[in-house]
Design a protein around this motif. Structure first.
Motif, PDB file in Angstrom:
ATOM      1  N   ASP A  48       0.930 -23.534  42.941  1.00  0.00           N
ATOM      2  CA  ASP A  48       0.839 -22.105  42.606  1.00  0.00           C
ATOM      3  C   ASP A  48      -0.521 -21.574  43.072  1.00  0.00           C
ATOM      4  O   ASP A  48      -0.713 -21.268  44.246  1.00  0.00           O
ATOM      5  CB  ASP A  48       1.085 -21.903  41.107  1.00  0.00           C
ATOM      6  CG  ASP A  48       1.426 -20.472  40.759  1.00  0.00           C
ATOM      7  OD1 ASP A  48       0.601 -19.587  41.062  1.00  0.00           O
ATOM      8  OD2 ASP A  48       2.494 -20.203  40.187  1.00  0.00           O
ATOM      9  N   CYS A  88      -0.458 -21.959  36.147  1.00  0.00           N
ATOM     10  CA  CYS A  88       0.153 -20.975  37.032  1.00  0.00           C
ATOM     11  C   CYS A  88      -0.879 -20.528  38.063  1.00  0.00           C
ATOM     12  O   CYS A  88      -1.198 -21.249  38.978  1.00  0.00           O
ATOM     13  CB  CYS A  88       0.713 -19.829  36.208  1.00  0.00           C
ATOM     14  SG  CYS A  88       1.743 -18.730  37.171  1.00  0.00           S
ATOM     15  N   GLU A  98      -1.514 -16.093  32.997  1.00  0.00           N
ATOM     16  CA  GLU A  98      -1.138 -16.114  34.409  1.00  0.00           C
ATOM     17  C   GLU A  98      -2.310 -16.585  35.259  1.00  0.00           C
ATOM     18  O   GLU A  98      -2.183 -17.468  36.090  1.00  0.00           O
ATOM     19  CB  GLU A  98      -0.727 -14.701  34.839  1.00  0.00           C
ATOM     20  CG  GLU A  98      -0.590 -14.516  36.347  1.00  0.00           C
ATOM     21  CD  GLU A  98       0.593 -15.252  36.921  1.00  0.00           C
ATOM     22  OE1 GLU A  98       1.529 -15.549  36.171  1.00  0.00           O
ATOM     23  OE2 GLU A  98       0.568 -15.534  38.138  1.00  0.00           O
ATOM     24  N   GLU A 141       0.886 -10.189  35.404  1.00  0.00           N
ATOM     25  CA  GLU A 141       0.592 -11.405  36.172  1.00  0.00           C
ATOM     26  C   GLU A 141      -0.874 -11.337  36.613  1.00  0.00           C
ATOM     27  O   GLU A 141      -1.751 -11.118  35.820  1.00  0.00           O
ATOM     28  CB  GLU A 141       1.566 -11.518  37.354  1.00  0.00           C
ATOM     29  CG  GLU A 141       3.039 -11.563  36.904  1.00  0.00           C
ATOM     30  CD  GLU A 141       3.653 -12.945  36.966  1.00  0.00           C
ATOM     31  OE1 GLU A 141       2.948 -13.952  36.845  1.00  0.00           O
ATOM     32  OE2 GLU A 141       4.889 -13.027  37.139  1.00  0.00           O
ATOM     33  N   ASP A 169       3.433 -10.617  41.976  1.00  0.00           N
ATOM     34  CA  ASP A 169       2.989 -11.689  41.077  1.00  0.00           C
ATOM     35  C   ASP A 169       1.506 -11.967  41.308  1.00  0.00           C
ATOM     36  O   ASP A 169       0.662 -11.696  40.469  1.00  0.00           O
ATOM     37  CB  ASP A 169       3.858 -12.927  41.305  1.00  0.00           C
ATOM     38  CG  ASP A 169       3.570 -14.052  40.327  1.00  0.00           C
ATOM     39  OD1 ASP A 169       2.435 -14.169  39.868  1.00  0.00           O
ATOM     40  OD2 ASP A 169       4.488 -14.842  40.050  1.00  0.00           O
ATOM     41  N   ASN A 170       1.158 -12.487  42.480  1.00  0.00           N
ATOM     42  CA  ASN A 170      -0.243 -12.777  42.791  1.00  0.00           C
ATOM     43  C   ASN A 170      -0.755 -11.808  43.837  1.00  0.00           C
ATOM     44  O   ASN A 170       0.016 -11.143  44.518  1.00  0.00           O
ATOM     45  CB  ASN A 170      -0.394 -14.209  43.304  1.00  0.00           C
ATOM     46  CG  ASN A 170       0.088 -15.219  42.281  1.00  0.00           C
ATOM     47  OD1 ASN A 170       0.977 -16.014  42.554  1.00  0.00           O
ATOM     48  ND2 ASN A 170      -0.463 -15.159  41.092  1.00  0.00           N
ATOM     49  N   GLU A 219       9.266 -19.175  45.443  1.00  0.00           N
ATOM     50  CA  GLU A 219       8.442 -17.993  45.214  1.00  0.00           C
ATOM     51  C   GLU A 219       7.161 -18.151  46.024  1.00  0.00           C
ATOM     52  O   GLU A 219       6.792 -19.258  46.441  1.00  0.00           O
ATOM     53  CB  GLU A 219       8.117 -17.798  43.732  1.00  0.00           C
ATOM     54  CG  GLU A 219       7.135 -18.808  43.158  1.00  0.00           C
ATOM     55  CD  GLU A 219       6.643 -18.448  41.763  1.00  0.00           C
ATOM     56  OE1 GLU A 219       7.195 -19.005  40.797  1.00  0.00           O
ATOM     57  OE2 GLU A 219       5.716 -17.642  41.639  1.00  0.00           O
TER      58      GLU A 219
HETATM   59 CA    CA Z   1       2.655 -16.315  38.837  1.00  0.00          CA
END
Ligand code: CA
Ligand code: FEO
Ligand code: CA
Ligand code: CA
Length: 612
Positions: A101, A210, A302, A408, A500-501, A553
């Motif tokens: 991640d 994460c 997150e 996130e 998300d990121n 992802e």
């Molecule tokens: Ca994430």
């Protein structure tokens, strides 16, 4: 027209619509957007790739996407090689973990801006056993899977324009069984003590890692996120409220409680309180125990991203990834000392945790989570700051924090000083639960909010201030659907869902990674990485740069200081398929070899700046 002014108008229009009861009508119109008079524009000149889903990854023309390291690759010269279809705990302890991640690049030598040699620091969030090994899991398989979690530190070097891992002295695995320390206000508290640890200060393992961040003093922060999937059983009356709020269940998703008693809350009700923290580790010192910094609060972390404030103190922004959960920041007491690394090493144990409230008038208020203030008192079940940080979610609710659409990554743009919060989605929000910052019911697309500290751009921004303002940057999803907000010139491949990121390049442009999860099919594209200007006529005109294989992802994005390499993490390729019939065998594409989560190094063919 000034684009940020346009956004203000867009948002205020939306609010005005709600105030007069016409929000539904407004939201049913096509995409809200800037009425930009300018021609289509972006400072990003790469050719966009197209939406779609297949078994391979794709990068914009003119760039190379090379596999740098895969699950199971050996980190030491004497470590066993990857063996498809077999899991072995001792081998996995010396091999790259699963489901990469967060990615950080930490230059060598420490403190330099060397962009050709450094340490790759990678989180391993969870495992997909059904893609790792055929058949039912044995206790030995579970032991190996525990070693596939946590974090990897891997030395990497670029030679002749190709990156490769180095089996050097810094290489290290931190797993679900590594010895870590607990520090800060909850360390040593009764609620952190267990039969195995009477001190409440020592814990085995970090899990659900994460995303994360780095600090100005060269350490790495790792967020423990979905810990509720790792603990089962029935807890005590004392811990039931926090266990419920966290989402623990009798039979956990990963089922570790059936194999190891510390994951069984019936036997060890305090063990879950030792997880759900931000972990700080020193990649340059492989002998140092990582520390769980309890001052930063316990929730589904997150990430944790830091910025040096104008007064020298350090501010860490954090999202709590749950539906209707909150955005937090932590402000250190002390100022960062660039001349003395050791003086900074424990500064995350001392400071103030705040939670965000988004007001309809565009103001953003930060409320301190301090024992004895704002109802965080004995009447409400808080006997100390330890209780406040252990139950940060409940404390934040009492303070009036705004329940968000799954926060996130939250990151500061180094150029404009604004802070960008990725809100990934929230399918559970009902029409009567919408608010100014979370304007859509059954929100599948997510949104990106700009939080604007007072004081000015870049280093002038005051990240310690109690009051900011906020704006939307993008309201994501298919622009054909109601209620989205992009640059009016967004292309058919440039829109995205479920941010998300994110990362910022040296020019302050934003690179957004998506995680659509179960909605990958609905949006008819695999996840990937989208880049956009944040100012000028190209503001919010996102462009599609890199796409991951089916089931995966997109995680990571991380630039080297020279912006000539972009590292990305491809997490869970082939998810929701099986070992014997995987939807992809990326990246090896060998018969009988399962898909392997991997970190990819993207460079430009001509050796230039990524995306230019
Ligand atoms: Ca994430
Ligand atoms: Fe692990 Fe919130 O994504
Ligand atoms: Ca993930
Ligand atoms: Ca996610």
């Amino acid at each position: 027209m000034n684009p940020s002014l346009d956004v203000i108008i867009s948002r205020r229009s939306l609010l005005a619509g709600m105030a007069t009861g016409t929000a539904a009508a407004l939201l049913s119109t096509p995409a809200l957007s800037w009425t930009a008079a300018e021609k289509p524009s972006s400072s990003l000149t790469f050719s966009e790739i197209s939406h779609g889903i297949d078994d391979n990854h794709h990068v914009a023309a003119g760039h190379n996407a090379d596999i740098l390291i895969r699950w199971g690759d050996a980190l030491a010269a004497d470590a066993p090689a990857f063996a498809a279809g077999r899991l072995d705990a001792a081998a996995q302890q010396q091999q790259f973990g699963y489901n990469c991640d967060f990615v950080a690049y930490m230059p060598l030598p420490p403190g330099s801006d060397n962009s050709d040699h450094g340490l790759l620091c990678v989180n391993h969030e969870y495992a997909n056993p059904g893609l790792m090994v055929p058949g039912d899991l044995t206790a030995g398989d579970i032991a190996a899977i525990m070693e596939a979690h946590g974090h990897s530190v891997v030395e990497i070097k670029k030679t002749d324009d190709k990156w490769a891992p180095v089996q050097g002295k810094y290489n290290r695995r931190i797993t679900a069984t590594t010895a870590l320390e607990l520090t800060g206000p909850a360390a040593g508290h009764d609620r952190l003590k267990t039969a195995a640890d009477a001190t409440g200060k020592h814990v085995f393992g970090t899990i659900a890692n994460c995303s994360g961040g780095t600090t100005p003093w060269g350490t790495v922060l790792s967020g423990e996120e979905n810990i509720q999937h790792f603990f089962g059983g029935e807890t005590t009356a004392r811990e039931l409220p926090t266990a419920k709020r966290f989402g623990f269940e009798k039979n956990s998703e990963h089922g570790w409680e059936k194999f190891e008693s510390r994951f069984d809350m019936s036997q060890n009700p305090n063990e879950p309180n030792r997880f759900g923290w931000v972990v700080e580790l020193d990649p340059y010192n492989s002998a140092a125990a990582p520390k769980k910094r309890t001052a930063l609060g316990r929730f589904r972390h997150e990430a944790a991203t830091s910025v040096i404030n104008k007064d020298g103190r350090v501010v860490v922004y954090m999202g709590d990834d749950g539906e209707f959960e909150f955005i937090y920041k932590f402000v250190t007491d002390k100022a960062y000392n660039p001349a003395d690394r050791a003086a900074n090493m424990d500064m995350l144990d001392h400071g103030t945790l705040y939670v965000a409230q988004f007001l309809e008038n565009g103001a953003l208020r930060w409320h301190p989570l301090v024992f004895g203030q704002g109802g965080l008192t004995a009447e409400n079940g808080f006997a100390s700051q330890a209780d406040v940080v252990i139950e940060a979610r409940r404390a934040a609710t009492l303070l009036g924090a705004t329940p968000m659409d799954r926060p996130e990554d939250v990151e500061t743009n180094p150029i404009n000083g604004r802070v960008y919060a990725m809100l990934t989605n929230n399918n559970s929000r009902k029409p009567d639960e919408t608010d100014a910052a979370n304007p859509r019911a059954e929100n599948k697309g997510g949104q990106i909010i700009e939080m604007i500290p007072p004081g000015g751009a870049g280093r002038d921004a005051d990240h310690a201030a109690a009051e900011y303002t906020w704006e939307f940057f993008i309201i994501a999803g298919d622009p054909a659907d109601r209620g989205t907000l992009y640059n009016a010139n967004i292309s058919q491949n440039g829109w995205f869902a479920c941010p998300d990121n994110c990362a910022f390049d040296a020019q302050g442009r934003i690179w957004i990674a998506t995680d659509q999860g179960k909605w990958q099919g609905q949006f008819k594209t695999g996840d990937g990485l989208y880049a956009a200007d944040v100012t000028g006529p190209g503001r919010a005109n996102a462009r599609f740069f890199y796409r991951v294989p089916v089931g995966a992802e997109m995680c990571g994005p991380c630039f080297t200081p020279d912006n000539k390499t972009l590292f990305v993490a491809v997490q869970h390729p082939g998810e929701n398929s099986t070992y014997n019939n995987p939807s992809t065998r990326w990246p090896d594409f060998k018969a009988d070899t399962p898909p392997r989560p991997s970190v990819v190094a993207i460079t430009k063919n001509d050796g230039g700046i990524i995306g230019s």
